[in-house]
Design a protein around this motif. Sequence first.
Motif, short mmCIF file in Angstrom:
data_model
loop_
_atom_site.label_atom_id
_atom_site.label_comp_id
_atom_site.label_asym_id
_atom_site.label_seq_id
_atom_site.Cartn_x
_atom_site.Cartn_y
_atom_site.Cartn_z
N VAL A 100 0.86 -1.19 0.00
CA VAL A 100 0.00 0.00 0.00
C VAL A 100 0.89 1.24 0.00
CG1 VAL A 100 -1.80 1.30 1.18
CG2 VAL A 100 -1.82 -1.20 1.28
N CYS A 101 0.71 2.08 -1.02
CA CYS A 101 1.46 3.33 -1.11
C CYS A 101 0.52 4.51 -0.97
CB CYS A 101 2.18 3.41 -2.46
SG CYS A 101 3.42 2.12 -2.65
N LEU A 102 0.94 5.50 -0.22
CA LEU A 102 0.13 6.69 0.04
C LEU A 102 0.48 7.81 -0.92
CD1 LEU A 102 0.30 6.72 3.95
CD2 LEU A 102 -1.40 5.61 2.48
N ASN A 207 6.98 3.79 8.94
CA ASN A 207 7.18 3.03 10.18
C ASN A 207 5.90 2.35 10.64
OD1 ASN A 207 9.87 3.77 10.28
ND2 ASN A 207 9.56 5.44 11.73
N LEU A 208 4.76 2.90 10.24
CA LEU A 208 3.47 2.28 10.58
C LEU A 208 3.05 1.20 9.57
CD1 LEU A 208 1.33 5.35 11.76
CD2 LEU A 208 2.27 3.51 13.16
N GLY A 209 3.80 1.09 8.47
CA GLY A 209 3.51 0.01 7.53
C GLY A 209 3.30 0.41 6.09
N ALA A 210 3.28 1.71 5.78
CA ALA A 210 3.15 2.13 4.38
C ALA A 210 4.36 1.64 3.59
CB ALA A 210 3.03 3.64 4.27
N ASP A 211 4.14 1.27 2.33
CA ASP A 211 5.20 0.71 1.50
C ASP A 211 5.82 1.73 0.56
OD1 ASP A 211 5.03 -2.24 2.25
OD2 ASP A 211 2.94 -1.78 1.74
N ASN A 240 18.28 8.62 -1.07
CA ASN A 240 19.34 8.13 -0.19
C ASN A 240 18.76 7.68 1.15
OD1 ASN A 240 21.35 8.64 -2.08
ND2 ASN A 240 21.81 10.68 -1.30
N MET A 241 17.77 8.44 1.65
CA MET A 241 17.10 8.03 2.89
C MET A 241 16.41 6.68 2.69
SD MET A 241 13.88 9.82 4.87
CE MET A 241 12.66 9.11 3.77
N TYR A 242 15.72 6.53 1.57
CA TYR A 242 15.05 5.26 1.26
C TYR A 242 16.07 4.11 1.23
CZ TYR A 242 10.19 6.31 -0.12
OH TYR A 242 8.86 6.62 -0.13
N ASP A 243 17.14 4.29 0.48
CA ASP A 243 18.11 3.22 0.32
C ASP A 243 18.72 2.80 1.65
OD1 ASP A 243 17.64 3.22 -2.38
OD2 ASP A 243 19.49 4.26 -2.93
N LYS A 244 18.87 3.77 2.54
CA LYS A 244 19.49 3.49 3.83
C LYS A 244 18.49 2.94 4.84
CE LYS A 244 22.18 5.72 7.53
NZ LYS A 244 22.78 7.00 8.01
N GLU A 245 17.28 3.52 4.88
CA GLU A 245 16.33 3.19 5.95
C GLU A 245 15.16 2.32 5.49
OE1 GLU A 245 15.14 6.70 8.18
OE2 GLU A 245 16.96 7.75 7.54
N TYR A 246 14.76 2.44 4.22
CA TYR A 246 13.57 1.74 3.73
C TYR A 246 13.84 1.13 2.36
CZ TYR A 246 11.60 4.74 7.36
OH TYR A 246 11.35 5.40 8.55
N PRO A 247 14.82 0.23 2.25
CA PRO A 247 15.24 -0.26 0.93
C PRO A 247 14.17 -1.06 0.20
CG PRO A 247 16.29 -1.52 2.68
CD PRO A 247 15.62 -0.36 3.34
N ASN A 248 13.15 -1.53 0.90
CA ASN A 248 12.10 -2.31 0.25
C ASN A 248 10.87 -1.47 -0.10
OD1 ASN A 248 11.51 -4.94 -0.77
ND2 ASN A 248 9.99 -5.20 0.86
N ASN A 249 10.97 -0.16 0.12
CA ASN A 249 9.84 0.72 -0.17
C ASN A 249 10.05 1.48 -1.47
OD1 ASN A 249 8.94 -0.20 2.27
ND2 ASN A 249 8.52 1.80 3.13
#
Length: 544
Positions: A100-102, A207-211, A240-249
């Motif tokens: 689920v993407c917002l 962090n709540l689950g959004a992809d 860069n934030m995605y790649d470091k913290e949320y690589p699957n989003n």
Amino acid sequence: MKMSRSTPGWLADAIFYEIYPQSFMDTNGDGIGDLAGIIQKLDYIQSLGCTAIWLNPCFESPFGDAGYDVSDFYKVAPRYGTNRDLTRLFREAHKRGMKVCLDLVAGHTSIEHPWFKASSSPQKNKHSNWYVWTDNPWIESAGNLSMVRGSSDRSGAFASNFFFFQPALNYGFYKPDPKQPWQLPMDHPDVLALREEMKNIMRFWMNLGADGFRVDMAMSLVKNDPNLKGTMQFWSDIRNMYDKEYPNNVLIAEWSYPKYALKAGFHIDFMIHFGTEAYTTLFRNEVERDAFRAPNSKSKGNSTSFFDKAGKGSVTTFLKHYIDHYQTTKSLGYISLPTGNHDITRISLGRTTRELELIYSFLWTMPGIPYLYYGDEIGMRYLPDLESKEGGYGRTGSRTPMQWNNRKNAGFSTAHATKLYLPIDGSKNRPTVEDQEIRKTSLLNHVRSLSNLRRTHPVLANDGIFEVVHAKRNGFPFIYLRRKGKQKYLVALNPSNRSTSTKLRTLKFKKAPEPLIEKGAHWESNETLPTIELKPVSYGIYKL
């Protein structure tokens, strides 16, 4: 396709479903769709072969622009439910292997947002520079900026991004005019503080689950940025934030210029009705199908869309732009050609079911990621001449309630018809999910077949190589290859109302092509050259 940066693996075979939450499914009888309704229909969405959802804005808003005027980025609008309901949607989707993407409106807020109210104060405060204000209240325009004057006692005018009540957030000016001190540089501390807050908003929901997020008007952030280098720098930082913290989003752009968007760090960019003429020349090259003009479904117009049976269009215009962007970006991310969205008229306008089958066969066999706008799977109609709702204007007719069945309010809501968010299509022959579920040859089941084909034949999925086999200016058919390693698949499309016969001089077959989906097409046996015959409005997908 080898990506040069970290890319979520699930995008390789993803298919998205766009939901306009107001109009999808109402479970509490107030006439407006809600998050509980989306949860209730997750199995249906999954049955379409869709693996991910893009949810149009669901945050708190005065709804002057259907939620694209956010007043609280951290709170779900009560009309849809609560933050807890949204996290439950994330959980239920994940149980089914779905994402689920917002929708993130990064470039502006509502004038009702507390940030803007503080920024409007004559007294300096934390948020004074979070919006673009001049230092002179009498300025009507500044360069390409549209200014709003007299909204408060602050001595200045603010820039609006779209409607007057959508003040532009201040991401700085790429080249500030030294004679205009109100034009802050991109590294100004207040600009950097806003940027960090936008990151925090994204972190909060992921962090709540959004992809991930689809970003509205992603190209509109930094001002006086003619080559968009400043805006690209910002999104590169977000990536860069995605790649470091949320690589699957996933990070998805409404940019419609993939060469910029994917280079900036987005995983996906739409190729839609602005940016280039590519998408428009495929489906929407006529006034009555452009919701930003004055749609008139009664006007036949003079269509030069390629996918129009009048046969006056040319696929070469699309290919000129598409191949340029595809070749430049295929190692960076994905281009999406959607069936439509909430901003343009329904793709069904003026078209038969057979024509829609052909169009979807094209969209589901192109590289990149298919996006299915809710209701397009059953051929929901554009309703012209509706009274504007929440800033929809000509777009309103593409946002009507989902048609589930032929019972009250098409199964969308138990509310009285006068309380519905928008009117239901009142036609006796309106398409519904229930009717099309039971017909094997329905458009709904054609979509399911295409999704299954894409899933079971990875060459046809998102990163198989694309090669044009036959495309002539003002001519038909359009034929292309998808290949991966030694596997080859061929797609032949004739959207015109005349038959064609084409000899494929660049291909040699050891055996006859295996039809996977075929309607109105067949191969002529020819010892020297393979020849495909295509009747009017026909198509075929083949394994070679």
